[in-house]
Design an enzyme around this catalytic site. Structure first.
Site, PDB file in Angstrom:
ATOM      1  N   CYS A  55    -114.432  24.842 149.653  1.00 32.23           N
ATOM      2  CA  CYS A  55    -114.250  24.352 148.278  1.00 32.23           C
ATOM      3  C   CYS A  55    -114.370  25.486 147.254  1.00 32.23           C
ATOM      4  CB  CYS A  55    -115.318  23.329 147.944  1.00 32.23           C
ATOM      5  SG  CYS A  55    -115.461  22.016 149.145  1.00 32.23           S
ATOM      6  N   GLU A  98    -107.481  38.737 169.570  1.00 27.93           N
ATOM      7  CA  GLU A  98    -107.205  38.708 168.132  1.00 27.93           C
ATOM      8  C   GLU A  98    -105.722  38.403 167.860  1.00 27.93           C
ATOM      9  OE1 GLU A  98    -108.811  38.308 165.620  1.00 27.93           O
ATOM     10  OE2 GLU A  98    -107.628  39.040 163.953  1.00 27.93           O
ATOM     11  N   LYS A 131    -110.953  30.065 153.950  1.00 28.97           N
ATOM     12  CA  LYS A 131    -111.205  31.506 154.002  1.00 28.97           C
ATOM     13  C   LYS A 131    -112.666  31.795 154.278  1.00 28.97           C
ATOM     14  CE  LYS A 131    -110.194  35.848 153.587  1.00 28.97           C
ATOM     15  NZ  LYS A 131    -109.578  36.434 154.799  1.00 28.97           N
ATOM     16  N   ARG A 144    -109.337  30.247 149.516  1.00 30.84           N
ATOM     17  CA  ARG A 144    -110.487  29.717 150.240  1.00 30.84           C
ATOM     18  C   ARG A 144    -110.100  28.536 151.127  1.00 30.84           C
ATOM     19  NH1 ARG A 144    -115.314  31.270 147.735  1.00 30.84           N
ATOM     20  NH2 ARG A 144    -116.395  29.330 148.172  1.00 30.84           N
ATOM     21  N   HIS A 200    -105.943  33.688 188.449  1.00 27.25           N
ATOM     22  CA  HIS A 200    -107.027  32.736 188.722  1.00 27.25           C
ATOM     23  C   HIS A 200    -106.816  31.420 187.984  1.00 27.25           C
ATOM     24  CE1 HIS A 200    -109.140  35.767 190.983  1.00 27.25           C
ATOM     25  NE2 HIS A 200    -108.961  36.613 189.979  1.00 27.25           N
ATOM     26  N   LYS A 230    -104.508  35.168 165.670  1.00 27.65           N
ATOM     27  CA  LYS A 230    -103.671  35.336 164.483  1.00 27.65           C
ATOM     28  C   LYS A 230    -102.423  34.471 164.596  1.00 27.65           C
ATOM     29  CE  LYS A 230    -105.601  36.809 162.365  1.00 27.65           C
ATOM     30  NZ  LYS A 230    -106.872  37.305 161.919  1.00 27.65           N
ATOM     31  N   TRP A 246    -112.258  21.138 150.266  1.00 23.69           N
ATOM     32  CA  TRP A 246    -111.925  21.269 151.691  1.00 23.69           C
ATOM     33  C   TRP A 246    -112.765  20.199 152.386  1.00 23.69           C
ATOM     34  CZ3 TRP A 246    -114.540  22.978 156.247  1.00 23.69           C
ATOM     35  CH2 TRP A 246    -113.697  23.312 157.301  1.00 23.69           C
ATOM     36  N   ASN A 254    -119.796  22.291 146.380  1.00 24.57           N
ATOM     37  CA  ASN A 254    -119.304  23.015 147.554  1.00 24.57           C
ATOM     38  C   ASN A 254    -120.445  22.996 148.574  1.00 24.57           C
ATOM     39  OD1 ASN A 254    -118.302  24.852 149.359  1.00 24.57           O
ATOM     40  ND2 ASN A 254    -118.374  26.613 147.992  1.00 24.57           N
ATOM     41  N   GLY A 255    -120.169  22.704 149.837  1.00 27.43           N
ATOM     42  CA  GLY A 255    -121.236  22.703 150.847  1.00 27.43           C
ATOM     43  C   GLY A 255    -121.488  21.294 151.372  1.00 27.43           C
ATOM     44  N   GLU A 269    -103.284  30.581 164.338  1.00 25.83           N
ATOM     45  CA  GLU A 269    -103.807  30.042 163.084  1.00 25.83           C
ATOM     46  C   GLU A 269    -102.757  29.947 161.987  1.00 25.83           C
ATOM     47  OE1 GLU A 269    -106.949  32.020 160.821  1.00 25.83           O
ATOM     48  OE2 GLU A 269    -106.346  33.941 161.615  1.00 25.83           O
TER      49      GLU A 269
HETATM   50  O1  M6R Z   1    -115.779  35.866 156.530  1.00 29.03           O
HETATM   51  P1  M6R Z   1    -115.990  36.048 158.018  1.00 29.03           P
HETATM   52  O2  M6R Z   1    -115.478  37.359 158.504  1.00 29.03           O
HETATM   53  O3  M6R Z   1    -117.415  35.820 158.420  1.00 29.03           O
HETATM   54  O4  M6R Z   1    -115.133  34.902 158.690  1.00 29.03           O
HETATM   55  C1  M6R Z   1    -115.169  34.669 160.063  1.00 29.03           C
HETATM   56  C2  M6R Z   1    -114.026  33.785 160.497  1.00 29.03           C
HETATM   57  O5  M6R Z   1    -114.099  32.546 159.844  1.00 29.03           O
HETATM   58  C3  M6R Z   1    -112.664  34.412 160.195  1.00 29.03           C
HETATM   59  O6  M6R Z   1    -112.534  35.668 160.775  1.00 29.03           O
HETATM   60  C4  M6R Z   1    -111.532  33.499 160.717  1.00 29.03           C
HETATM   61  O7  M6R Z   1    -111.522  33.477 162.105  1.00 29.03           O
HETATM   62  C5  M6R Z   1    -110.180  33.957 160.157  1.00 29.03           C
HETATM   63  N1  M6R Z   1    -109.418  32.822 159.756  1.00 29.03           N
HETATM   64  C6  M6R Z   1    -109.372  34.719 161.129  1.00 29.03           C
HETATM   65  O8  M6R Z   1    -108.161  35.143 160.604  1.00 29.03           O
END
Ligand code: M6R
Length: 609
Positions: A2, A481, A604, A27, A504, A485, A74, A100-101, A488
């Protein structure tokens, strides 16, 4: 996660609130709303979907007023619906809240309030705050909020306004970020700095357990107990352009293209002629000699950077390193004590699981080092030492330049500790320094040289349901990674496998035309990788190879498509390999017409567990 924006002053509030919310879009959110005081009542506008929908509604009937709150939600408690969107009000409509939270004891409070006759319109935990304040209000908003907060359990940031106390915003920070912007005859509130940069660079960062009362003329800070607190105003030197797209169609592409510069920034002032300088790290030789174990703890992309960090740290320090997902760390009773160094890694510095892991490690007596991008964030403040990534604001939900900066920070840390502990070979350090110095230019070259081949591969992948990433050693960490990427932002199912593990189980999923991105950069593992590539080819898999110039011929013979990177020393290859993987995800998502900067269901900064 949020986003909150608040304004009290002499200008019309609507454009300021909506403009600020726009800057917080990164965010992640699924609905948005504003509340404006129009001189008589609090007018609330809320919409499901992105901010454009809210803009349209507001354009038809814009509430006039110079005092208001805005919010992007969110969803946590209750689906993203009009009723659940913020701001929320009490029964009388005299109090509105944005939040927020999470309020953990909301169900219990809701039942108590319902028994007293309060009527609820949403499924959210937030709405109970408005009713609670209504219940406790006795002519002083600050007092009512401070009493309400005593009954709330959880982590949150919230802001409240009331028709009973015009031109006054009261806000509280408890584990979710909140900042105050200082203006002339106007003041601002927001979840993050970019929301305010068009109006002021004078910022006060709130700490946990602090409240603020804003009027156009005054800003007063208090502890939850009501004691006045004096806080410093910081001048932010970010250029507003840093949070704009700068001619790129998406923030993600802009941020990928900033990566060579990011490398320069993270290394600036830290590379010396024959060593590494990390002034931020305060442990001396004697204290370091007592460290017998290192944990790296993080989430998502930051966790993946830790897998590369482990290799560098073990090689340079000879200390065993474990890498943990923050959400698992504190629940698995890790063997942490005062001889442990815990490295927490986070772009935002606000990730709830990582912050909780940090606190757990400190309770156990460990030394905590943060590798963080956002200056002044919770993780930065609660770590005993901090290495800042200096990557600048990262807006796209998919983390790119911060990941690269995290890798670079790990190499700096490994080299620095290795030297300080007298464990690293000086020649190796000098070689690494040379390699690091050359990297920004090589990264520029990699972005340019691979563009065409990456596009071709993206065209193939964009039409597929599933993609696999394989590699060995460091390349396996990079595969994880690359897969994250891709999934997501393009919503293509993507999975990473240590290449030796294919047979396996996962090999059963390789049929005609299934794309497999094979990373082949690790010295000494090329032959093994080629055997794995052949296993995939024999099942009809479509191989996209990613390798470096020195292996071009050898790998090129085995694959359907090839992406070739400049050569660098083996240990540093991840700093280049990641670039085409990020671009591949970007282009596949673009070709599929996805919302690249704000992928569905993601945020974010993940400030809830
Ligand atoms: O702000 P942070 O680096 O702690 O965030 C960790 C993850 O939430 C963040 O890396 C998430 O996996 C991203 N969406 C990846 O692109």
């Amino acid at each position: 996660m949020c986003g909150i924006v608040g304004y009290v002053g002499e200008q019309q509030a609507v454009p300021i609130l909506l403009g600020g919310l726009k800057k917080l879009e990164y965010r992640g959110y699924d609905s948005a709303g504003i509340a404006i005081y129009n001189g008589q009542r609090l007018a609330i506008k809320r919409e499901v979907g992105n901010l454009d929908v809210l803009w349209e509604t507001v354009a038809e009937d814009s509430p006039q007023g110079t005092w208001g709150l805005g919010h992007t939600r969110w969803a946590t408690h209750g689906r993203p619906t009009h009723e659940n969107a913020h701001p929320h009000s009490d029964c009388s409509g005299n109090f509105v809240v944005v939040h927020n939270g999470i309020i953990e004891n909301f169900q219990e409070l809701r039942t108590q309030l319902e028994k007293k006759g309060h009527l609820f319109c949403s499924e959210t935990d937030t709405e109970i705050i408005a009713h609670l304040i209504e219940e406790l209000y006795q002519g002083d908003l600050l007092q009512a909020v401070s009493q309400a907060v005593k009954e709330l359990q959880g982590s949150y940031a919230m802001a409240v306004m009331s028709t009973q106390d015009p031109y006054n915003i009261v806000a509280v920070r408890q584990d979710s970020p909140l900042i105050v912007g200082v203006g002339e005859k106007e003041n601002f509130l927001a979840s993050d700095i970019p929301a305010l940069l068009d109006h002021t660079r004078r910022i006060v960062i709130m700490e946990n357990g602090e409240m603020v009362q804003l009027t156009p003329q005054e800003i007063e800070f208090f502890s939850l107990g009501g004691t006045t607190i004096n806080k410093e105003v910081e001048e932010i030197d970010w250029d507003p352009e840093m949070v704009e797209k700068g001619g790129f169609p998406h923030f993600m592409l802009k941020e990928i293209n900033e990566e060579p510069a990011t490398l320069r920034h993270v290394m600036a002032g830290r590379l010396e002629k024959d060593g590494i300088k990390l002034e931020e790290f305060q442990l001396d030789q004697e204290q370091l000699a007592k460290i017998d174990k290192i944990f790296i703890v993080a989430c998502g992309t930051a966790y993946h950077s830790g897998l590369v960090g482990k290799k560098a740290l073990e090689e340079m320090t000879q200390i065993p390193v474990e890498v943990d997902l923050a959400s698992e760390f504190r629940y698995r009773q890790p063997l942490v004590d005062e001889k442990t160094l815990v490295v927490v890694v986070s772009q935002s510095g606000e990730t709830a699981d990582t912050l909780a892991a940090l606190r757990h490690a400190r309770e156990k007596g460990a030394r905590v080092l943060g590798i963080v991008n956002v200056v002044g964030s919770s993780i930065a403040r609660e770590s005993q030492d901090v290495i800042y990534l200096k990557a600048g604001p990262e807006i796209a939900v998919a983390s790119t330049k911060a990941y690269l900066a995290m890798l670079a920070a790990f190499y700096l840390l490994a080299g620095y500790l290795g030297q300080l502990m007298d464990k690293a070979n000086q020649e190796e350090i000098i070689r690494m320094l040379e390699g690091l110095r050359e990297l920004p230019l090589k990264a520029e070259q990699a972005l340019q040289d691979t563009e065409e081949d990456v596009l071709k591969a993206a065209e193939y992948i964009a039409g597929q349901e599933s993609t696999f990433f394989i590699g060995r050693g460091l390349d396996y960490s990079l595969s994880l990674e690359g897969a994250l990427k891709l999934k997501e932002i393009s919503y293509i199912h993507a999975e990473a496998q240590a290449a030796g593990e294919l047979k396996h189980g996962t090999l059963a999923l390789i049929t005609d035309g299934v794309p497999v991105v094979a990373l082949v950069n690790e010295e000494g593992l090329t032959e093994k990788m080629i055997s794995n590539i052949q296993e995939v080819k024999a099942r009809g898999g479509y191989i996209i190879g990613v390798t470096r110039a020195g292996l071009k011929q050898q790998v090129g013979r085995e694959v359907h498509e090839l992406i070739v990177l400049p050569d660098t020393m083996n240990m540093l290859t991840p700093l280049l390999t990641i670039l085409p993987l990020q671009l591949l995800a970007y282009h596949a998502a673009r070709l599929r017409g996805c919302e690249i900067d704000q992928p569905r269901n993601l945020a974010k900064s993940v400030t809830v567990e």
